[in-house]
Design an enzyme around this catalytic site. Structure first.
Site, PDB file in Angstrom:
ATOM      1  N   ARG A  50       0.854  -1.198   0.000  1.00  0.00           N
ATOM      2  CA  ARG A  50       0.000   0.000   0.000  1.00  0.00           C
ATOM      3  C   ARG A  50       0.879   1.232   0.000  1.00  0.00           C
ATOM      4  NH1 ARG A  50       1.796   1.727   4.154  1.00  0.00           N
ATOM      5  NH2 ARG A  50       0.681   3.658   3.795  1.00  0.00           N
ATOM      6  N   GLY A  51       0.237   2.378  -0.163  1.00  0.00           N
ATOM      7  CA  GLY A  51       0.991   3.626  -0.211  1.00  0.00           C
ATOM      8  C   GLY A  51       1.231   4.028  -1.644  1.00  0.00           C
ATOM      9  N   ALA A  52       0.946   5.288  -1.953  1.00  0.00           N
ATOM     10  CA  ALA A  52       0.967   5.706  -3.352  1.00  0.00           C
ATOM     11  C   ALA A  52       2.268   5.369  -4.086  1.00  0.00           C
ATOM     12  CB  ALA A  52       0.675   7.209  -3.422  1.00  0.00           C
ATOM     13  N   ARG A  86      -7.098  -0.359  -7.290  1.00  0.00           N
ATOM     14  CA  ARG A  86      -7.456   0.672  -6.302  1.00  0.00           C
ATOM     15  C   ARG A  86      -7.521   1.982  -7.065  1.00  0.00           C
ATOM     16  NH1 ARG A  86      -4.377   1.152  -0.757  1.00  0.00           N
ATOM     17  NH2 ARG A  86      -6.312   2.214  -0.128  1.00  0.00           N
ATOM     18  N   GLN A 193      -3.021   2.208  10.079  1.00  0.00           N
ATOM     19  CA  GLN A 193      -1.700   2.315   9.467  1.00  0.00           C
ATOM     20  C   GLN A 193      -0.732   3.109  10.365  1.00  0.00           C
ATOM     21  OE1 GLN A 193      -4.602   2.640   7.786  1.00  0.00           O
ATOM     22  NE2 GLN A 193      -4.377   2.407   5.559  1.00  0.00           N
ATOM     23  N   ASP A 234      -2.102  10.830  -2.173  1.00  0.00           N
ATOM     24  CA  ASP A 234      -2.412   9.776  -3.128  1.00  0.00           C
ATOM     25  C   ASP A 234      -2.706  10.333  -4.509  1.00  0.00           C
ATOM     26  OD1 ASP A 234      -3.273   8.706  -0.272  1.00  0.00           O
ATOM     27  OD2 ASP A 234      -2.773   6.991  -1.546  1.00  0.00           O
ATOM     28  N   ASN A 244      -5.751  12.332   0.258  1.00  0.00           N
ATOM     29  CA  ASN A 244      -4.900  11.575   1.165  1.00  0.00           C
ATOM     30  C   ASN A 244      -5.800  10.824   2.131  1.00  0.00           C
ATOM     31  OD1 ASN A 244      -2.100  10.926   1.912  1.00  0.00           O
ATOM     32  ND2 ASN A 244      -2.627  11.901   3.853  1.00  0.00           N
ATOM     33  N   LYS A 245      -5.178  10.024   3.005  1.00  0.00           N
ATOM     34  CA  LYS A 245      -5.939   9.207   3.932  1.00  0.00           C
ATOM     35  C   LYS A 245      -7.041   9.984   4.641  1.00  0.00           C
ATOM     36  CE  LYS A 245      -5.609   5.813   4.241  1.00  0.00           C
ATOM     37  NZ  LYS A 245      -6.404   4.901   3.396  1.00  0.00           N
TER      38      LYS A 245
END
Ligand SMILES: CSC[C@H]1O[C@H](OP(=O)(O)O)[C@H](O)[C@@H]1O
Length: 351
Positions: A50-52, A86, A193, A234, A244-245
């Site tokens: 995960r993570g851009a 995603r 996270q 992201d 973003n999150k």
């Protein structure tokens, strides 16, 4: 150990993706060998990877898997399934697209692109760490000298990239240079996270940190206990709006209320100049179970459903600066973005 990398196996020379299964951290450090696009899609969708920035690398390496495991027709079809696994982080689609451009030139050409993206991410993460540190030194010289109290959300370290990461890479740089007093890491509901991954990375660094429930963040800022907020991204749209999150938008509001810098750290590959404004970003909703089930226990009555957007969008006008691997847009040092600065950001990002 890198969150994601490529290895050539001795089994007929086929390569595979090695990735840390982040759903098992911090209890277990387990690496997976991914040999098919379907396996990779499954890992992406359950956030094992995960993570851009890491998703950009995964996208490109996934095309290499597709190319070595099939003909160009099936490889392209597999790559397009991977591309949409995603929706919000632009890096995934970007990585797939970059690798797909080499598909007709053969598997090795695709792999060369993927490994270049991996290597550029490493170089970029070091550049962002340095540039972010320098920006903080410019914005907060006195507080930098006495030690910064920083706040962040989700996970933006080496686990979200290949090495170092984005916002957490800047925090690491502040720590390594002896200017970090404390990091408040939002636990980051619903998948934690922050509590699981960022706390793990900060502990491994030996950096001073405390986890907080997400809803405590703005109160700590209002109390004057936070000097700056650093977050990842992201997708950054052409006008500087940033996805973003979930919870990031709230932090930006808290930072503006507290009069402290709110800084986005992301590679240039996260900037999506094809999307004009943040309201056009496709925000992934991950459904009810992640919200109502915690450590296997159902917290709500049967029949309760949830709205579970995995991201939100922070308007450019709430962002003090955007630090990338190539540049930093900086506001007037004594104020948060005014309309003029927001317009400058818009002008800067609209290519
Ligand atoms: C280094 S940017 C990472 C970025 O990705 C995270 O989302 P997720 O954990 O769902 O992949 C979060 O938005 C971070 O800021």
């Amino acid at each position: 150990m890198r969150a994601i990398d490529w290895f050539q196996s001795d089994q007929g020379g086929l390569g595979y993706i090695s990735l840390i299964d982040q759903t098992l951290l911090p209890d277990a450090l387990t690496t997976l060998q991914i040999r098919t696009v379907d396996e990779l899609i499954e890992c992406i969708q359950r956030l094992a990877v995960r993570g851009a920035p890491a998703l950009g690398v995964a996208g490109a390496m996934g095309v290499a898997l597709a190319a070595q495991n099939g003909n160009t027709v099936t490889a392209r079809a597999d790559a397009l399934r991977l591309r949409v696994s995603r929706p919000t982080a632009v890096n995934l689609a970007w990585g797939v697209d970059q690798a797909l451009e080499a598909l007709e030139r053969g598997t090795q050409a695709v792999l060369t692109v993927a490994l270049s993206i991996r290597d550029q991410d490493v170089i970029g993460s070091h550049a962002m760490a340095k540039r972010g540190y320098e920006l903080l030194a410019d914005l907060l010289p006195e507080k930098m000298a006495s030690g910064l109290n920083l706040l962040t959300i989700c996970n933006t370290g080496a686990l979200a990239a290949v090495e170092r990461g984005t916002a957490l890479g800047v925090i690491e740089e502040v720590f390594l240079r002896g200017n970090l007093k404390n990091v408040f890491a939002c636990e980051t509901r619903p998948l934690f996270q922050g509590a699981r991954l960022t706390a793990w990375e900060l502990s491994n660094m030996g950096a001073p940190h405390q986890t907080i429930v997400d809803s405590a963040a703005n109160f700590l800022m209002a109390q004057g206990r936070v000097d700056a907020v650093l977050v990842g991204a992201d997708r950054i749209t052409a006008n500087g709006d940033t996805a973003n999150k979930i919870g990031t938008f709230s932090l930006a509001l808290g930072a503006q209320f507290a009069g402290i810098p709110f800084i986005v750290v992301a590679p240039e590959t996260t900037i999506d100049c094809e999307t004009a404004t943040g309201d056009l970003i496709d925000i992934e909703d991950r459904g009810t179970e992640e919200v109502v089930v915690i450590n296997g226990k159902v917290m709500s009555p049967a029949g309760t459903t949830s709205v579970n957007p995995a991201f939100d969008v922070t308007p450019a006008r709430l962002i003090s600066a955007i630090v990338t691997d190539q540049r930093a847009i900086r506001p007037a040092l004594n104020e948060l973005p005014s309309d003029e600065v927001a317009n400058e950001m818009t002008a800067t990002f609209r290519f």
